[in-house]
Design a protein around this motif. Sequence first.
Motif, PDB file in Angstrom:
ATOM      1  N   SER A 143      21.085 -74.811  35.760  1.00 16.84           N
ATOM      2  CA  SER A 143      19.644 -73.816  35.423  1.00 16.84           C
ATOM      3  C   SER A 143      18.891 -73.843  36.833  1.00 16.84           C
ATOM      4  N   GLY A 176      17.334 -73.050  30.152  1.00 13.10           N
ATOM      5  CA  GLY A 176      18.696 -72.765  30.442  1.00 13.10           C
ATOM      6  C   GLY A 176      19.321 -73.524  30.080  1.00 13.10           C
ATOM      7  N   PHE A 211      11.940 -72.630  32.664  1.00 17.01           N
ATOM      8  CA  PHE A 211      13.039 -72.212  33.064  1.00 17.01           C
ATOM      9  C   PHE A 211      14.221 -72.937  32.954  1.00 17.01           C
ATOM     10  N   THR A 233      17.639 -71.041  39.164  1.00 20.89           N
ATOM     11  CA  THR A 233      16.262 -70.829  39.444  1.00 20.89           C
ATOM     12  C   THR A 233      16.047 -70.636  40.789  1.00 20.89           C
ATOM     13  N   THR A 268      13.014 -78.331  27.007  1.00 25.77           N
ATOM     14  CA  THR A 268      11.915 -78.322  28.207  1.00 25.77           C
ATOM     15  C   THR A 268      11.212 -79.705  28.526  1.00 25.77           C
TER      16      THR A 268
END
Length: 163
Positions: A153, A13, A9, A157, A78
Motif C-alpha cells: 500500500s 490498503g 491510504f 500510494t 490505520t
Amino acid sequence: MNQLLFIVFIGIGATAVTDLWGIVRKTLLGIPPPNYGMVGRWIAHMAHGQFRHDSIAASSPRRAEHFIGWVAHYLIGTAFAALLIGIWGESWIDNPTIGPALVVGIGTVAAPFLLMQPGMGAGFAASRTKDPTAARLQSLITHTVFGFGLFVSGWATQITQSL
C-alpha cells in the motif's frame, strides 16, 4: 500528499490486503476468516464496563456489532499504519521499504495475543482455544500478511503520488 492521507491510504490498503488473505485462506485451506462481529460485540460490551469475557460468542449480542467490528478493524489497521510512519517517519513515506513494514506488521500480533484474545475469552495468545498452536500460527501469518500489505500500500500510494 499530506502525511495523514498517506497513513489512511496505507492503513486501509493493508487492512484490505489482510481481508483478501482471509478469503484466499478460506478457499485454499478451509479456514474461515475472522468474525469481526465478535470484535464489535467485545467493543460494544466495553461501553457497559465489561472488558473481559469467558467466551465472547456466549456473551449477549449487541446492536450493530458487525458494523462496529468492521469499522474497528479498519481503524486499528490505520492506527498501525500511523505507528509505522511514527517510527520510520517521512523517509518511509518517500521510499517505502518492506523491512519496517514487516517489523510493524509482525509486531502487531501482540495486540490479539495480549489484549483481544484474553479479553474475548480465548486466553493469552489463544491458550484457551481448541488448538492454540494453530491459532497462534494463523495470527502470525495474518499479521505478516498485514505487514506485506503495509509495504504494498505504501508503494502503491507512492507511485500514484508521483503520477
